[in-house]
Design a protein around this motif. Structure first.
Motif: not given
Length: 421
Positions: A106-114, A129-144, A163-167
């Motif tokens: 269910d994660r929707v973003w990943a970032s890097v801070a200094r 940073r994705s608005p949702n995980l349903e639209d095609v092209g949205t990225k999410g679920a950063p993990s290992t 992960t990324q949602r495909y068509d």
């Protein structure tokens, strides 16, 4: 700095453990996130003074904070984030941050801070940073993940699975590889580095980095490249299920000068050309056979990648297999590696586990010293109580030659140090 020859490495090493401030405790969900692979207590060492820093995710009321704690008592944090990795920079710390949702999918973003050592944030830049995980092209679920720093160019390196949602209506899984400069500029080297990229390793030097991945579809097996030619070169094919399992586990990458050695775990009871097909056309019976082998690693191998030579595109390396002395009914897990001493020697660390599912348990933690050709310089020895290590991190060699890692044993964060004699 330690031994320089195999004979010298036969001598004992010293072990010690220091507990960080008792108030610094990983959030309960951060120790699992649904998989042993997600257990993360990344360690970074300041080369200027040998200080050790540990990254963790800590509960903060109903939310989570990404915390960086030093062995000098310093603590910095980024609120509302999960810690995916830390690195020492020229002026402080770099942190790989993920959406702190404990349900990884269910994660929707990943970032890097200094971040400064005083906790000040110079920048926090989104990788996605994705608005949702349903639209095609949205990225999410950063993990290992793995994270590092290139001092010559003052850049951070982020490498992780997502992960990324495909068509086709499916969220597919792959790797993400990016460079982040000192001003927060992002060079997205590959937003789909390996599909499926089941696990990652990163080896950084002053000016370059090597990346290793474990794939089960595109490609299948262990793949390797340097950042200046980031391709998924398969250096060792492995049996692949195509739907989330490959007959292998990564154990790090060790720079020995002319070669990079990549230790790994596999199960040679099944042929490595066994293929269950590619999604969605999967032979489930073969996939179950591969998945069972992958979950029960019995064989410990080394791959040696020569620098300055063209990498094999379709798997041209021969593995050297070691005798691990695996106990009956046990399996190999949590393989780690680091340069040992000043010569071409490697410290291998691993755990052995018994049981499966909820009955799975670690039965012991072990160390062995070998040379680049696999000759045993110091036989397998069991580490003492309190010196265990997590699954999702690497051990780190300090400038003084000692090797450090972190664990969360006895409900506290501890820094463990192994010092060659």
């Amino acid at each position: 700095m330690g031994p320089s020859t195999c004979a010298e490495a036969a001598g004992p090493y010293a072990m010690s453990s220091v507990m960080l401030d008792a108030s610094i405790v990983p959030a309960p969900t951060a120790s699992g996130f649904g998989s042993d692979l997600f257990t993360q207590l990344p360690v970074a060492v300041d080369p200027s003074n040998n200080r050790v820093y540990v990254g963790l995710t800590q509960a903060a009321g109903d939310s989570f904070d990404a915390v960086i704690a030093g062995d000098d008592g310093s603590v910095a944090s980024v609120p509302g984030a999960s810690n995916g990795g830390i690195a020492i920079t020229s002026d402080g710390l770099g942190v790989l941050l993920f959406d702190p949702n404990p349900t990884v999918d269910d994660r929707v973003w990943a970032s890097v801070a200094r971040v400064g050592f005083d906790g000040s944030v110079a920048f926090n830049v989104d990788l996605f940073r994705s608005p949702n995980l349903e639209d095609v092209g949205t990225k999410g679920a950063p993990s290992t993940s793995r994270f590092g720093y290139l001092p010559d160019s003052d850049q951070l390196v982020a490498y992780f699975a997502h992960t990324q949602r495909y068509d086709d209506g499916v969220r597919h899984q792959g790797g993400y590889l990016a460079l982040i400069d000192s001003e927060g500029g992002v060079d997205r080297l590959s937003e789909w580095f390996g599909s499926h990229n089941l696990d990652q390793r990163l080896l950084v030097s002053a000016s370059s980095a090597a990346v290793v991945g474990l794939g089960d579809a595109y490609p299948e097996g262990i793949f390797f490249s340097f950042l200046d030619d980031a391709r998924t070169n398969v250096i060792y094919p492995l049996a692949a299920a195509g739907n989330g399992a490959t007959n292998g586990q990564l154990g790090g990458a060790v720079d020995l000068g002319e070669n990079v050695v990549v230790p790994f775990i596999t199960n040679n009871s099944v042929p490595q050309d066994l293929d269950a097909g590619t999604w969605p056309d999967i032979d489930e019976a073969i996939a179950d056979q591969i998945r069972a082998a992958a979950a029960n690693g019995t064989d410990l191998g080394l791959l040696s990648v020569a620098k300055g030579e063209e990498l094999p595109r379709e798997g041209g390396l021969t593995a050297t297999f070691l005798e691990s002395g695996l106990g009956e009914g046990s399996r190999l897990v949590r393989l780690k590696s680091a340069q040992y001493g000043t010569g071409g020697l490697i410290l291998l660390l691993w755990a052995e586990a018994t049981g499966s599912g909820r009955s799975s348990a670690i039965s012991g933690y072990y160390a062995m010293v070998v040379d680049a050709n696999g000759a045993v310089c110091q036989a397998k020895t069991e580490l003492g109580a309190g010196f265990g290590f997590t699954a999702g991190d690497d051990v780190v060699r300090r400038p003084d030659g000692s090797i450090v890692w972190a664990n969360a044993e006895n409900d506290a964060v501890n820094i463990v140090t192994l010092t060659p004699q």
